[in-house]
Write a protein that holds these residues in place. Structure first.
Motif, PDB file in Angstrom:
ATOM      1  N   ASP A 115       0.858  -1.185   0.000  1.00 19.23           N
ATOM      2  CA  ASP A 115       0.000   0.000   0.000  1.00 19.23           C
ATOM      3  C   ASP A 115       0.893   1.233   0.000  1.00 19.23           C
ATOM      4  O   ASP A 115       1.505   1.579   0.998  1.00 19.23           O
ATOM      5  N   LYS A 116       0.984   1.893  -1.127  1.00 14.03           N
ATOM      6  CA  LYS A 116       1.929   3.015  -1.274  1.00 14.03           C
ATOM      7  C   LYS A 116       1.388   4.253  -0.561  1.00 14.03           C
ATOM      8  O   LYS A 116       0.990   5.229  -1.192  1.00 14.03           O
ATOM      9  N   LYS A 117       1.414   4.162   0.753  1.00 14.21           N
ATOM     10  CA  LYS A 117       0.871   5.247   1.563  1.00 14.21           C
ATOM     11  C   LYS A 117       1.647   5.328   2.870  1.00 14.21           C
ATOM     12  O   LYS A 117       2.026   4.314   3.444  1.00 14.21           O
ATOM     13  N   VAL A 118       1.878   6.546   3.340  1.00 13.74           N
ATOM     14  CA  VAL A 118       2.534   6.768   4.624  1.00 13.74           C
ATOM     15  C   VAL A 118       1.477   7.186   5.634  1.00 13.74           C
ATOM     16  O   VAL A 118       0.616   8.021   5.333  1.00 13.74           O
ATOM     17  N   VAL A 119       1.528   6.588   6.837  1.00 14.69           N
ATOM     18  CA  VAL A 119       0.587   6.950   7.903  1.00 14.69           C
ATOM     19  C   VAL A 119       1.356   7.715   8.969  1.00 14.69           C
ATOM     20  O   VAL A 119       2.331   7.205   9.536  1.00 14.69           O
ATOM     21  N   LEU A 120       0.916   8.949   9.241  1.00 16.46           N
ATOM     22  CA  LEU A 120       1.609   9.836  10.178  1.00 16.46           C
ATOM     23  C   LEU A 120       0.680  10.218  11.326  1.00 16.46           C
ATOM     24  O   LEU A 120      -0.478  10.578  11.099  1.00 16.46           O
ATOM     25  N   PHE A 121       1.195  10.121  12.557  1.00 14.71           N
ATOM     26  CA  PHE A 121       0.435  10.497  13.750  1.00 14.71           C
ATOM     27  C   PHE A 121       0.964  11.831  14.279  1.00 14.71           C
ATOM     28  O   PHE A 121       2.173  11.975  14.528  1.00 14.71           O
ATOM     29  N   CYS A 122       0.051  12.773  14.473  1.00 11.55           N
ATOM     30  CA  CYS A 122       0.444  14.092  14.991  1.00 11.55           C
ATOM     31  C   CYS A 122       0.905  13.974  16.448  1.00 11.55           C
ATOM     32  O   CYS A 122       0.271  13.314  17.266  1.00 11.55           O
ATOM     33  N   ILE A 123       2.028  14.623  16.749  1.00 13.97           N
ATOM     34  CA  ILE A 123       2.596  14.611  18.100  1.00 13.97           C
ATOM     35  C   ILE A 123       2.251  15.933  18.785  1.00 13.97           C
ATOM     36  O   ILE A 123       2.587  17.001  18.281  1.00 13.97           O
ATOM     37  N   PRO A 124       1.571  15.893  19.936  1.00 14.27           N
ATOM     38  CA  PRO A 124       1.283  17.153  20.652  1.00 14.27           C
ATOM     39  C   PRO A 124       2.579  17.866  21.038  1.00 14.27           C
ATOM     40  O   PRO A 124       3.623  17.231  21.229  1.00 14.27           O
ATOM     41  N   THR A 125       2.487  19.172  21.172  1.00  9.52           N
ATOM     42  CA  THR A 125       3.679  19.955  21.537  1.00  9.52           C
ATOM     43  C   THR A 125       3.505  20.700  22.851  1.00  9.52           C
ATOM     44  O   THR A 125       4.408  21.397  23.290  1.00  9.52           O
ATOM     45  N   GLY A 126       2.329  20.559  23.460  1.00  8.20           N
ATOM     46  CA  GLY A 126       2.092  21.284  24.711  1.00  8.20           C
ATOM     47  C   GLY A 126       1.350  22.577  24.505  1.00  8.20           C
ATOM     48  O   GLY A 126       0.989  23.249  25.467  1.00  8.20           O
ATOM     49  N   LYS A 127       1.099  22.947  23.260  1.00  9.41           N
ATOM     50  CA  LYS A 127       0.345  24.169  22.967  1.00  9.41           C
ATOM     51  C   LYS A 127      -1.071  23.798  22.557  1.00  9.41           C
ATOM     52  O   LYS A 127      -1.283  22.880  21.786  1.00  9.41           O
TER      53      LYS A 127
END
Length: 629
Positions: free
Chosen positions: A615-627
């Motif tokens: 599956d030519k797809k990248v899965v990215l999870f957003c990382i909180p930054t404290g803001k």
């Protein structure tokens, strides 16, 4: 003595006098006609054993008294003839003090004045393998590790408290060991409470025989009510013979045995309800134990197993959260009644976070009902969950150790937790670009400076850290950018195309959404003069990579979930959102767990890497930054 015997002695001089006396006697005999333990000069073995004695106040006090003449002569001679060995002692002591001071400067006080540390320090981490480790466990594990391996030159024991086969699995047991390794925690010894089932059975027998425990067939609700009101059970005065007979029935899992439990005979109406005859053995013939199978049909409870095995294993200082404070007198009662070696307790406040619950029972319910993807779901407060969300181990350790072993219970916001992580990832996270697929806007580049043909240039992956490397950036006459940016443009406005230069907006297609824009490059323009700096991607000269950008919210809507709250009433209905995007070609080279920054969007962890053959797809999870967004 042979060299290996001397090595064994050097590692055995950290206990109390009773345990080290045989070793001192052997050293005394060995030194009868010797100046040094090995050879004719100060050897590594001499140094190790001298330092081992020096670091044990009981041992050094005994040696200096001169009770063993040869050992006293050798110890004093080494001390006087080899001043360099004193430097090692001072250096080790200074290093230990520096670590404690560093932790204190970081906002936490580690000056606990733990008892009898001169006799050696052995801590333990005691999780039940009934679920995956969560953020609260991490604090207990890291503090126990800190006092064993950093504050003192001691040992850390990991003991899996596997006394309840109805809840425990080998899967959880293995996961706990793996998660500790991921946190950089290396126990010196790994054991299981089940290793001591025979001993605990004998211990319970002795309590019954001495009149300090009795069998009780009172139903659960009545027992709870009686304990709350300080009323004695009708079974409290059973004879020793009757209690022993019932205990045997429990062991065999008979019908009579199943009706009963064993309770310690401590108190009926003590103001501390933990002292009101706690249950110390229960029947469970139906669930085979994941280590002992069907050998046992009854099992000790935590209240009995904890003090007995702690003492038996040589634990000197047991650290546990303040929720167990009421049990400390009970713990001491078992040590005193059974005449066991003293174990010192220290309570610390567990970590509580807003809109988060750490009950393994409630967390398991979310997993079992499919509300989350599993124990490693990025919305879960488990070690695996927060790591999958993008928390680094270095930041996790730093944050927890800064909290320290304080007893003050507070509910923290996740902001400071994730802000600690940002400090770790910002200096090293490669920068990439993503444009949302939904309503993305096509941009035609015109003007004398527009490239005649698509081309690529090497650009830094991190503007302030050349060591991160470079990436290929494609330039052409055909770009795409986000709808939100396009809607903010005015005809004739000068904008900055990040990593390229300035451009004038010459035409904006009418309609909502906007479908196309024409821009004229102005690379001589001052990027500092523009209000809008926008990200973009060339549709020529590179292969755009499909990506899923995931973001997550709290699992519950209430800041603090009370014990009797109905979880269903406070579950957040939408906790995961996904947006489809195009990313630059460099994203296809990323590996799972890599952390990047998508410019103007935030930090992301790669949950699934690009697969050319799948599956030519990248899965990215957003990382909180404290803001807050």
């Amino acid at each position: 003595m042979k060299a290996d015997e001397l090595v064994a002695i050097s590692t055995s001089l950290g206990g109390d006098f009773k345990s080290i006396e045989p070793h001192l006697i052997r050293l005394e005999k060995h030194l009868t006609l010797r100046t040094y333990l090995a050879g004719y000069t100060l050897s590594e073995l001499d140094t190790k054993i001298w330092l081992a004695i020096k670091s044990n106040r009981v041992a050094v006090s005994f040696v200096r008294k001169g009770s063993y003449a040869n050992l006293h002569r050798w110890f004093t001679y080494v001390e006087q003839a080899h001043p360099e060995i004193q430097a090692e002692v001072k250096a080790a002591d200074s290093a230990r003090k520096a670590k404690v001071q560093a932790a204190s400067r970081a906002g936490a006080s580690y000056n606990l004045a733990l008892q009898d540390t001169d006799k050696g320090v052995v801590t333990r981490f005691l999780p039940e393998p009934s679920g995956y480790l969560h953020i609260g466990h991490a604090k207990a594990a890291l503090l126990s590790d800190y006092f064993a391996h950093q504050a003192y030159d001691g040992k850390l024991r990991l003991r899996l408290d596997d006394t309840n086969p109805s809840k425990e699995k080998e899967e959880y047991q293995d996961a706990i060991i793996e998660d500790l390794a991921l946190m950089g925690i290396k126990p010196d010894v790994v054991t299981y409470t089940s290793d001591y089932f025979d001993h605990l059975y004998d211990t319970c027998l002795s309590l019954i025989k001495s009149g300090n425990a009795y069998a009780d067939d009172t139903d659960v609700e009545t027992m709870r009510d009686e304990r709350g009101k300080g009323i004695a059970s009708k079974r409290r005065d059973r004879t020793v013979e009757e209690n022993l007979a019932i205990f045997e029935e429990m062991k065999n899992g008979t019908e009579e045995g199943l009706k009963n439990c064993i309770r310690a005979k401590i108190s009926v109406d003590n103001p501390n309800k933990a002292m009101r005859d706690p249950v110390i053995y229960r029947c469970n013939p139906n669930d085979p134990h994941h280590r002992t199978g069907t050998k046992w049909k009854m099992y000790p409870t935590y209240d009995l197993a904890c003090p007995v095995v702690d003492s038996l294993e040589g634990v000197t200082h047991a650290l546990r959260s303040t929720e167990y404070t009421d049990r400390n007198p009970q713990f001491q009662w078992f040590l005193d009644t059974l005449k066991l070696r003293q174990v010192y307790m220290w309570d610390f406040a567990r970590m509580n976070f807003i809109r988060t619950f750490l009950s393994k029972r409630k967390l398991a319910k979310l997993v079992d009902t499919g509300r989350v993807w599993g124990w490693d779901d990025p919305r879960m407060p488990t070690i695996r969950g927060i790591r999958r969300r993008g928390m680094t181990i270095a930041a996790l350790r730093d944050f927890i150790l800064k909290q320290g072993p304080s007893r003050n219970v507070v509910s923290m916001d996740w902001a400071s937790f994730w802000a600690t992580n940002k400090k770790e990832i910002d200096p090293v996270a490669p920068r990439h670009t993503a444009i949302l697929k939904k309503d993305h806007v096509k941009v035609a580049i015109m003007g004398d400076e527009a490239p005649a043909e698509p081309r690529t240039e090497d650009k830094p992956l991190h503007p302030k850290n050349p060591a991160v490397g470079t990436k290929k950036v494609a330039f052409s006459k055909e770009l795409i950018l986000d709808q939100e940016d396009a809607k903010s443009f005015k005809d004739g406005e000068e904008i900055t195309l990040m990593q390229w230069g300035n451009a004038f907006v010459r035409a904006i297609a009418s309609g909502d959404p906007i479908t196309s824009i024409t821009c004229e490059l102005n690379l001589k323009g001052d990027v500092r003069s523009t209000e809008k700096k926008v990200t973009w991607l060339s549709t020529q000269g590179q292969k755009l990579i499909d990506a899923e950008l995931w973001d997550f919210d709290y699992l519950i809507t209430k800041d603090k979930l009370e014990e009797d709250d109905d979880l269903e009433q406070f579950l957040n209905p939408v906790t995961a959102t996904k947006e489809d995007a195009f990313c630059d070609e460099g994203v296809s080279k990323l590996k799972q767990d890599d952390i990047i920054q998508l410019e103007r969007r935030g930090y992301y962890r790669v949950d699934k890497a690009y697969d050319e053959n799948g599956d030519k797809k990248v899965v990215l999870f957003c990382i909180p930054t404290g803001k807050n967004k």
